[in-house]
Design a protein around this motif. Sequence first.
Motif, PDB file in Angstrom:
ATOM      1  N   LEU A  49      48.045  24.763  92.659  1.00  0.00           N
ATOM      2  CA  LEU A  49      48.019  25.054  91.434  1.00  0.00           C
ATOM      3  C   LEU A  49      48.239  23.568  90.719  1.00  0.00           C
ATOM      4  O   LEU A  49      47.563  23.381  89.471  1.00  0.00           O
ATOM      5  N   ARG A  50      49.210  22.793  91.036  1.00  0.00           N
ATOM      6  CA  ARG A  50      49.566  21.560  90.304  1.00  0.00           C
ATOM      7  C   ARG A  50      48.361  20.641  90.043  1.00  0.00           C
ATOM      8  O   ARG A  50      48.087  19.930  89.446  1.00  0.00           O
ATOM      9  N   THR A 107      36.288  18.960  90.244  1.00  0.00           N
ATOM     10  CA  THR A 107      37.203  19.882  91.118  1.00  0.00           C
ATOM     11  C   THR A 107      36.657  20.005  92.660  1.00  0.00           C
ATOM     12  O   THR A 107      37.279  20.810  93.358  1.00  0.00           O
ATOM     13  N   GLN A 108      35.709  19.002  92.747  1.00  0.00           N
ATOM     14  CA  GLN A 108      35.360  18.770  94.180  1.00  0.00           C
ATOM     15  C   GLN A 108      36.401  18.303  94.971  1.00  0.00           C
ATOM     16  O   GLN A 108      36.580  18.854  96.170  1.00  0.00           O
ATOM     17  N   LEU A 141      44.899   7.710  91.097  1.00  0.00           N
ATOM     18  CA  LEU A 141      43.358   7.712  91.631  1.00  0.00           C
ATOM     19  C   LEU A 141      42.486   8.433  90.805  1.00  0.00           C
ATOM     20  O   LEU A 141      41.418   8.099  90.587  1.00  0.00           O
ATOM     21  N   LEU A 142      43.104   9.760  89.702  1.00  0.00           N
ATOM     22  CA  LEU A 142      42.213  10.208  88.943  1.00  0.00           C
ATOM     23  C   LEU A 142      42.055   9.389  87.636  1.00  0.00           C
ATOM     24  O   LEU A 142      41.015   9.738  87.050  1.00  0.00           O
ATOM     25  N   ARG A 143      43.053   8.439  87.315  1.00  0.00           N
ATOM     26  CA  ARG A 143      43.206   7.926  86.119  1.00  0.00           C
ATOM     27  C   ARG A 143      42.480   6.512  85.991  1.00  0.00           C
ATOM     28  O   ARG A 143      42.105   5.946  85.104  1.00  0.00           O
ATOM     29  N   ASP A 149      42.470  19.106  85.790  1.00  0.00           N
ATOM     30  CA  ASP A 149      41.812  19.526  84.701  1.00  0.00           C
ATOM     31  C   ASP A 149      42.503  18.459  83.317  1.00  0.00           C
ATOM     32  O   ASP A 149      41.571  18.219  82.506  1.00  0.00           O
ATOM     33  N   GLU A 150      43.554  18.000  83.337  1.00  0.00           N
ATOM     34  CA  GLU A 150      44.195  17.067  82.474  1.00  0.00           C
ATOM     35  C   GLU A 150      43.473  15.582  82.439  1.00  0.00           C
ATOM     36  O   GLU A 150      43.142  15.015  81.442  1.00  0.00           O
TER      37      GLU A 150
END
Length: 402
Positions: free
Chosen positions: A253-254, A266-267, A211-213, A260-261
């Motif tokens: 934390l993961r 960060t929302q 989803l992030l990539r 971050d990667e």
Amino acid sequence: MFKTKPLGSLKSILPPIHQPLPLNQRESQKLLNVLKASFRAHLDKEHGWTPDTNQVAPAAPTVTYLPSASPASSKDVPARPTDKHMRAILENPLFNNKAFVSRSVSAPAPAVRNNRNEIFQLAVSKGIMNIQRALGFLLAVQNDIQLSAAVSVTQSMKESGAGLLVLRWLRSSGEERSLSFLGNRTFTRLLLRYMVAEGVDELAWSWFQRLLREPALTTGNPERAAYPAVLLDSLIMAKSQAIELDEAYTSMLRGKEVIDETSASTQHLVHAWRKLCWQTTGQSYKHQIPPASLFESFVAVHNELPKPLPMEVAHLTLYHPTNPSSNLALDYLSDEYVWDVRLSNCKSVKPESRFITNLASLTLDTIQNLMQSGRFTEAQKLMERFKTHLAPIGPHLGAIAF
């Protein structure tokens, strides 16, 4: 005139075009093995797989696709594309119809949970399964577990295998490819509970990274943009069902590391962080005290969020495993804006607001901390403020003060 001889009479004159196939069992098996080896080699070549030339090629293994097959027997066999291809075909839920019919006819009536699983598989094989029906299936299994005498709901969810059935359907139907099922938040939360119970939650992390990539998965409408937050929130809440919150903190934390990667916003952390904060404070009676270092790392994630959450941080400091403090809580509760503006607005617009519940919990926990520290005068003043502003809102708030 001479009659034309039948064509069959020429067989003795003309040589045979094709040699007859071997008829004995040994030669038939040998030919079959050659054909299978050729087919496997061709399919492997098409998928770009080449065997290690330094090793002697092992004999073709006897592949078993039953759930009871021992995994140890396949450890020494390379993950060939042929094996993956055949396994994907044979494990596809769309091929379960025949098995369902044969079991239901010949076998006695199964247990309710197994019957639900078979009904689910039958619906999949008939092509009538959808997200809403899958949600109903998961809810029905969960309801059966809760009504049973099961000692552990989580263990019973694991033994049910319901989550794995739904995951296989998501994959075979193409739903997993688009991740569009994340639009149904109720389904996502419940599915993640099963996945965590059944130990396959690592798959959820692969979804989160996708989803992030892959921007195409989260663009088009605001609902899709919220998919990463929905997934992480559901995963954290599933982890929070345990008595210990260590895995929930570790997952938080993961999640931050993955964000971050990928340089994502960060929302996506906000909802999950706030809910885990409430599990740590308002629901602390359900959980054991966490390690101080892990607790502090979780609290530090707040510094990376887009907007500060002072009430939540103040509440967390009251629950520090080794050094609880009421300083931040007193600073927050002494701000007249909190009582005269924010609380007044919530009273008039939404009396059942989460802010009111959180404020009441923070106030009472601060009073308790002050009394344990011998600061009775401050505790009494804060109790009077609670009675004046919060207790009249509803019996559920007034009752917890006594």
